[in-house]
Design an enzyme around this catalytic site. Structure first.
Site, mmCIF file in Angstrom:
data_model
loop_
_atom_site.group_PDB
_atom_site.id
_atom_site.type_symbol
_atom_site.label_atom_id
_atom_site.label_comp_id
_atom_site.label_asym_id
_atom_site.label_seq_id
_atom_site.Cartn_x
_atom_site.Cartn_y
_atom_site.Cartn_z
ATOM 1 N N GLU A 1 -30.732 -1.443 8.797
ATOM 2 C CA GLU A 1 -30.696 -0.921 10.191
ATOM 3 C C GLU A 1 -31.864 0.195 10.633
ATOM 4 O O GLU A 1 -31.941 0.289 11.615
ATOM 5 C CB GLU A 1 -29.248 -0.466 10.419
ATOM 6 N N SER B 1 37.950 -12.122 8.177
ATOM 7 C CA SER B 1 38.728 -11.184 7.458
ATOM 8 C C SER B 1 38.059 -9.933 7.089
ATOM 9 O O SER B 1 38.687 -9.006 6.746
ATOM 10 C CB SER B 1 39.500 -11.803 6.093
#
Length: 805
Positions: free
Chosen positions: A108, A485
């Site tokens: 770059e 239950s």
């Protein structure tokens, strides 16, 4: 003679200057002055006075905040999930490998460490190429200029933006070091597949931290900023390789690498593949709950501000919970037969190995399952190709369960050879169990598990279903189901609160009720269909006797029980819909989270705690911006009266202990006796089953950990005649609690002051002399303890009979 005049000469008149040309020259010089001197000066002044002052201050970059995903972790800092549009892992410069910076500079901006922000040679080269070729051959932007553009400027291509970019670059170079600028760039750039920054790209393309990349991988990532799509190694590997090799050549030209290193790296094939974030523990239901919390508390910015949500989840316990639920559902599947292959492939597909693997990989799989295809048989073994290309064999002994499924109550003939179960080309699910691959199937039933700390409500583990990606419905928090239950312990606790004892007897006999809140006549039965006569409350709860519970509710009172249930956190709006005798059998619908919260009160000696999932939230810099402040049960600490953090007491500790001792008998002798296999002295719990076995529950605890498990179908239908709570839910609870309790001392639960043991007749519940044959000891609160007689009622009756013979 005539006289001649002398010769006269006349001068030509002078030409007047041409005013036209004079004005033309003047006009040209004026244009030159305006165009090359005045206008630039004015433009510079205008820019300096109006635009330049509006440019951002690069000093802000010292405190830059990136868009970073929301991180969700366990209490022991294991990653559960990352949520956000942009994947990014910001790094300091010293954390970035030198090879990475070299590769980026080579690709770059080779003069990065020499120029002052703008590379005029590079700009001139780019302009020349544009003029001579009509195309942009090489970029003129430096890394600093790209930082200026990425952080501050738009992407529109105008001369003004370029000028701003140049000016900002100078300002940035003046304000920041080269190292800081490079770090900003490497953290900000977009590199494809939602990855921003080189650290995120390393994980996305190679599934490894940036520090572990090889030279060719560094070069591959360094080649992406120019065109993340065109040079993407996943979507365009051929162009990506060309770009990578160019970066490697540039690295060699700049003496960053030797020729041998360059050639070796260039010879490596492109091997990038898309990788997800490395998750430490699977807890997707937890992740969604945490995400919802973050959005509610901090808004949508929570997903991009780099927050870390620390949950109360323990990674090991969560792993145990995942395994317990998945295995429990596979066990259910194996009890009910094999529903057949996912699909069957033809011979042509089987011969094309590449397409075959693609086909297998495209089939959805959930939980801990994988996909394979049957490729052949050899005696009692089945050859299978897995979706990852590996080959394995299935032992027939591991598929003897696979009789054909008929319905939840029937299976076909038990197979005697693998060909009766499978055929060539069958695509099947497999599970790695006991270190070998075994035939499995995607379960139709579902299950949920929630485990909490009974002292403050911290959620240790939460599983909302078999797999979040199969169904996002969280059955722990959203699944309201009849509890059966599982409600009974609260009825019996209410009975104790009203003055009854564990020795109080209620007749277990046939009964018919006409309840105006229920349709017609109601003839409840015990699950066994039998009746047992007068029964002590302890035994009635241990064996989950329905008829005793209904008669007990009539004595306690429906209104009293409704208010009592609400004490434990059960919502009154749901209770109000069931203000009838069916309340005794659990016709109400609650979530597993509500149920486990209520059971925690028995475990912590009677305090109401609130479950919570979020322990703390930290910002990007690690500062705590939210801290949970749960209510805490006071049993093991000195409590300051009036302290807001004290959990409220909802039942007295004597009631809680007696209920725990009864629920320990559920495990010792009753409907949950399978749990005796854990060989624990400190566990208690209760099974729960609804009509037609549509819901199966088990809720249990030791003093510090309470856990509830539910199993059933999302659309309520029977699990099968034998799929009661003790079979469909209890084994999951046991599998989890076996591991969860390993670090808990296996000790008897301490008996609080105010309780006494009294010998009683096991049939009548009445106190008897200690030496009475067959007598058992029962726990009583001192205020309700019967007086121990010197002679028992049976002895009195025997003496009386002898007197009158």
């Amino acid at each position: 003679m005539s006289e001649t005049s002398p010769q006269q000469t006349t001068e030509a008149p002078k030409k007047k200057p041409n005013n036209k040309w004079r004005w033309l020259r003047w006009f040209m010089w004026l244009n030159v002055f305006i165009g090359f001197i005045l206008l630039p000066v004015v433009a510079v002044l205008f820019y300096a006075l109006t635009i330049y002052p509006t440019l951002p201050d690069p000093a802000e970059l010292k405190e830059v905040s990136y868009q970073v995903p929301l991180r969700i972790v366990t209490e022991d800092d294991k990653l559960i999930s990352e949520i956000g549009i942009k994947k990014r892992i910001p790094l300091e410069y010293h954390q970035i490998p030198e090879r990475m910076t070299q590769a980026i500079i080579a690709s770059e901006d080779e003069n990065f460490f020499e120029h002052g922000g703008v590379d005029y040679k590079g700009l001139a080269r780019a302009v020349f190429e544009l003029i001579t070729t009509g195309q942009k051959q090489s970029g003129g932007s430096t890394i600093t200029m790209q930082v200026a553009r990425n952080f501050y400027l738009s992407k529109e291509k105008t001369y003004l933006r370029k000028l701003n970019e140049i000016m900002l670059s100078y300002k940035i170079e003046h304000e920041l070091s080269k190292q800081d600028i490079l770090a900003l760039y490497l953290n900000k750039i977009f590199l494809g597949h939602r990855s921003y920054g080189v650290a995120a790209a390393a994980l996305t393309y190679y599934g490894t931290p940036l520090s572990d990349l090889s030279l060719d991988e560094f070069a591959m990532i360094a080649g992406l900023p120019k065109a993340p799509s065109a040079y993407n190694p996943i979507t365009n590997p051929s162009r990506a390789k060309l770009r990578r090799n160019y970066v490697l050549r540039r690295m060699h030209d700049l003496n960053f690498i030797t020729q041998e290193e360059m050639l070796a790296a260039q010879a490596i094939d492109v091997h990038a593949k898309r990788n997800s974030t490395i998750i430490d523990i699977r807890a997707n239901y937890v992740a969604e709950m945490a995400r919802a919390f973050a959005l509610e508390k901090f808004g949508t910015e929570a997903l991009q501000n780099g927050l870390t949500i620390v949950t109360t989840i323990n990674s090991q316990l969560q792993a145990y919970a995942n395994k317990a639920v998945q295995q429990g559902l596979q066990d259910y599947e194996r009890r009910h037969g094999y529903r057949g292959a996912i699909q069957t492939l033809d011979q042509e597909t089987l011969k094309n190995s590449e397409n075959l693997l693609k086909t297998l990989q495209g089939i959805p799989k959930f939980g801990d399952l994988t996909v394979g295809v049957v490729t052949g048989f050899e005696q009692k073994e089945t050859h299978v190709l897995l979706e990852n290309g590996q080959k394995t064999t299935l032992d027939f002994k591991s598929m003897t369960w696979a009789a054909p499924y008929k319905d939840v109550n029937r299976v076909g003939k038990k197979p005697t050879k693998p060909q009766q179960v499978l055929a060539m080309g069958d695509v099947i699910y497999l599970q790695n169990l006991d270190n070998q691959w075994q035939l499995a199937q995607d379960p139709k039933a579902e299950s949920a598990l929630i485990s909490i700390n009974t002292n403050d409500g911290a959620i240790h583990a939460l599983v909302g279903g078999f797999d979040y990606f199969r169904s996002k419905f969280n059955r722990v928090t959203q699944g309201k189901r009849q509890v059966g239950s599982n409600i009974k312990p609260f009825l019996y606790s209410a009975a104790l609160d009203s003055g009854m004892t564990a020795a109080t007897t209620i007749n277990d006999a046939p009964v018919v009720f006409h309840d105006r809140n229920l349709e017609d006549m109601w003839r409840p039965e015990n699950y066994s269909g039998r009746f047992y006569g007068p029964t002590r409350l302890r035994m009635a709860l241990a064996f989950s006797r329905n008829l005793v519970s209904i008669r007990l509710l009539r004595q306690v009172g429906i209104a009293n029980l409704a208010n009592y249930l609400n004490r434990f956190g059960f919502p009154m709006e749901e209770i109000d819909q069931h203000r009838n005798l069916s309340l005794a059998l659990g016709s109400v619908q609650f979530t597993p989270l509500q149920v486990v919260t209520a059971y925690a009160a028995f475990a912590n000696t009677g305090y109401k705690i609130e479950p919570y999932l979020i322990k703390e939230v930290r910002d990007y810099n690690g500062e705590v911006i939210y801290q949970a402040e749960p209510h805490i049960a006071c049993r093991d600490r000195l409590c300051i009266e009036g302290d807001e953090r004290n959990a409220p007491r909802i039942i007295d500790p004597l009631n809680a202990y007696i209920m725990t001792s009864i629920l320990q008998d559920v495990i010792n002798i009753g409907s949950g006796k399978k749990a005796k296999a854990l060989k624990r002295l400190d566990i208690a719990g209760k099974t729960g089953t609804t009509n037609d076995q549509k819901d199966a529950w088990f809720s249990g605890y030791n003093p510090n950990i309470a856990t509830t498990v539910w199993s059933g179908f999302d659309q309520p239908s029977t699990l099968g005649r034998s799929e009661v709570g003790g079979r469909a839910a209890l084994p999951i609870w046991m599998s989890y609690m076996k591991e969860a309790l390993k670090n808990e001392p296996n000790e008897m639960i301490p008996i609080p002051e105010g309780l006494v043991n009294v010998p009683i007749d096991p049939e009548t519940g009445e106190a008897v002399p200690p030496e009475t044959e067959g007598a058992v000891f029962e726990i009583f609160r001192e205020a309700y303890a019967p007086e121990i007689p010197s002679i028992s009622q049976k002895q009195i009756e025997l003496i009386t009979d002898e007197l009158f013979e």
